[in-house]
Design a protein around this motif. Structure first.
Motif, PDB file in Angstrom:
ATOM      1  N   ASN A 290      15.340 -27.710 -12.134  1.00  0.00           N
ATOM      2  CA  ASN A 290      15.314 -26.267 -11.861  1.00  0.00           C
ATOM      3  C   ASN A 290      14.095 -25.595 -12.480  1.00  0.00           C
ATOM      4  OD1 ASN A 290      17.819 -26.633 -10.679  1.00  0.00           O
ATOM      5  ND2 ASN A 290      18.959 -25.954 -12.483  1.00  0.00           N
ATOM      6  N   ILE A 291      13.596 -24.600 -11.784  1.00  0.00           N
ATOM      7  CA  ILE A 291      12.561 -23.723 -12.323  1.00  0.00           C
ATOM      8  C   ILE A 291      13.194 -22.367 -12.591  1.00  0.00           C
ATOM      9  CG2 ILE A 291      11.740 -23.018 -10.027  1.00  0.00           C
ATOM     10  CD1 ILE A 291       8.886 -23.008 -11.228  1.00  0.00           C
ATOM     11  N   VAL A 292      12.949 -21.827 -13.777  1.00  0.00           N
ATOM     12  CA  VAL A 292      13.510 -20.551 -14.187  1.00  0.00           C
ATOM     13  C   VAL A 292      12.395 -19.520 -14.216  1.00  0.00           C
ATOM     14  CG1 VAL A 292      14.749 -19.293 -16.001  1.00  0.00           C
ATOM     15  CG2 VAL A 292      15.249 -21.723 -15.591  1.00  0.00           C
ATOM     16  N   THR A 293      12.561 -18.426 -13.493  1.00  0.00           N
ATOM     17  CA  THR A 293      11.582 -17.342 -13.499  1.00  0.00           C
ATOM     18  C   THR A 293      11.906 -16.379 -14.630  1.00  0.00           C
ATOM     19  OG1 THR A 293      11.288 -17.512 -11.106  1.00  0.00           O
ATOM     20  CG2 THR A 293      10.559 -15.478 -12.145  1.00  0.00           C
ATOM     21  N   VAL A 294      10.903 -16.077 -15.449  1.00  0.00           N
ATOM     22  CA  VAL A 294      11.086 -15.165 -16.575  1.00  0.00           C
ATOM     23  C   VAL A 294      10.191 -13.948 -16.351  1.00  0.00           C
ATOM     24  CG1 VAL A 294      11.005 -14.883 -19.081  1.00  0.00           C
ATOM     25  CG2 VAL A 294      11.483 -17.141 -18.092  1.00  0.00           C
ATOM     26  N   GLU A 295      10.813 -12.790 -16.207  1.00  0.00           N
ATOM     27  CA  GLU A 295      10.065 -11.552 -15.978  1.00  0.00           C
ATOM     28  C   GLU A 295      10.619 -10.475 -16.885  1.00  0.00           C
ATOM     29  OE1 GLU A 295       8.346  -8.865 -12.271  1.00  0.00           O
ATOM     30  OE2 GLU A 295      10.034 -10.220 -11.932  1.00  0.00           O
ATOM     31  N   ASN A 296       9.741  -9.913 -17.719  1.00  0.00           N
ATOM     32  CA  ASN A 296      10.161  -8.896 -18.698  1.00  0.00           C
ATOM     33  C   ASN A 296      11.335  -9.408 -19.545  1.00  0.00           C
ATOM     34  OD1 ASN A 296       8.230  -7.049 -17.695  1.00  0.00           O
ATOM     35  ND2 ASN A 296       9.647  -6.414 -16.074  1.00  0.00           N
ATOM     36  N   GLU A 297      11.212 -10.680 -19.961  1.00  0.00           N
ATOM     37  CA  GLU A 297      12.196 -11.351 -20.816  1.00  0.00           C
ATOM     38  C   GLU A 297      13.550 -11.582 -20.143  1.00  0.00           C
ATOM     39  OE1 GLU A 297      12.458  -9.443 -24.598  1.00  0.00           O
ATOM     40  OE2 GLU A 297      10.325  -9.714 -25.056  1.00  0.00           O
TER      41      GLU A 297
END
Length: 320
Positions: A117-124
């Motif tokens: 899996n790839i996890v997207t992290v945006e503004n924590e």
């Protein structure tokens, strides 16, 4: 089994240390890190040099900016592991990723590819995609699972551990001077594999930043990306004609995926630039290579023949 962690970086002085530390924190011994700094103009090199005392780290410094495709080709060439993974210099990986890959290599009988899996992290805020789990599927069935049934940035090379011998036998190279380079190779890489596994593990953390390649939104860049994707698309079409794909559905879904990826990219540029970019040859190719699977898709294809602008609206608003 040894894993090569291939790190590409350019002007990542604020992030490369965190990236490398995430790899060094791995609960695993048998791995190497190869870093290629693509002629950064900030202090990225100084940050990398802090890790000079690590025996399992090799550094490559380009004397001029060569682009991500050149860097990726060079990293694979320099790698010595049985498997390799890609990591961008402003992202991080889980400390358990390498150990998890190694345990699954043995458990799953050394597959050509392991997807995680790839996890997207945006503004924590972290957002993981749809989980897709399977063992020992052939490439055609794996393509359907990864790119159709459970799509989550499946064309990113950063979400796969790849057997080096398998990749070298494919004889694929990232096209130098282009962007969105993964799109050229990843779908074909999965389709051609004999044995693919997908595990439910959040292994890669893609940190969304305002100025990264994947978040650039100015029209000049988006036009460049679309034109490069069309080059990749033409390559994919030439390759699929050579392949003996046993599963007709997989072949049609492959053609649908790459064709609609072009449509999606076209939707992101201005209408004026879109008219300049859509040649008669491209439009004919898109029409010929979209294979409807449902009644609704057949209606959409009729609309494509009538007016591509309306088709673009239908395709790009399907998830809204």
């Amino acid at each position: 089994m040894k894993i090569s962690v291939l790190v590409s970086t350019h002007n990542d002085e604020d992030y490369i240390g965190q990236c490398l530390q995430s790899v060094l924190d791995s609960n695993c011994d048998n791995y190497e890190i190869i870093i290629c700094d693509d002629c950064s103009t900030d202090d990225t090199k100084k940050q990398i040099e802090k890790y000079n005392n690590y025996e399992n780290i090799k550094c490559i410094y380009n004397k001029k900016n060569m682009g991500i495709s050149y860097v990726r080709n060079k990293l694979i060439e320099e790698s010595t592991g049985d498997y390799f993974i890609f990591v961008d210099g402003d992202d991080i990986i889980s400390s358990d990723l390498l150990k998890t890959i190694q345990s699954n290599i043995h458990k799953l009988n050394t597959p050509d590819i392991i997807h995680y899996n790839i996890v997207t992290v945006e503004n924590e805020v972290k957002k993981s995609g749809n989980c897709c789990v399977f063992d020992n599927l052939n490439g055609e069935d794996a393509f359907i699972e990864l790119f159709v049934n459970h799509y989550n940035i499946a064309d990113s090379m950063c979400t796969y551990a790849i057997k080096r011998d398998y990749f070298v036998k494919l004889k694929y190279k990232f096209l130098e001077g282009t962007v969105h380079e993964d799109f050229r190779i990843t779908p074909l890489m999965v389709l051609r594999a004999k044995n693919v596994a997908s595990i439910n593990f959040d292994g890669y953390f893609y940190i969304k930043r305002n100025n990264s390649i994947t978040t650039k939104r100015n029209d000049d860049y988006l036009v460049k990306r679309t034109k490069d994707m069309i080059l990749h698309y033409q390559f994919q079409l030439s390759e699929i004609r050579k392949l003996d794909v046993n599963n007709a559905k997989a072949k049609h879904l492959f053609l649908n995926f790459i064709s609609n990826s072009i449509i999606t990219s076209l939707s992101k540029i201005s209408r004026l630039n879109r008219k300049k970019t859509i040649t008669k040859e491209l439009l004919k190719s898109l029409k010929n290579n979209i294979h409807p699977q449902t009644f609704k898709e057949r209606i959409k294809k009729i609309i494509l023949y009538i007016n591509i602008e309306i088709y673009i609206l239908l395709i790009c608003n399907r998830g809204k």
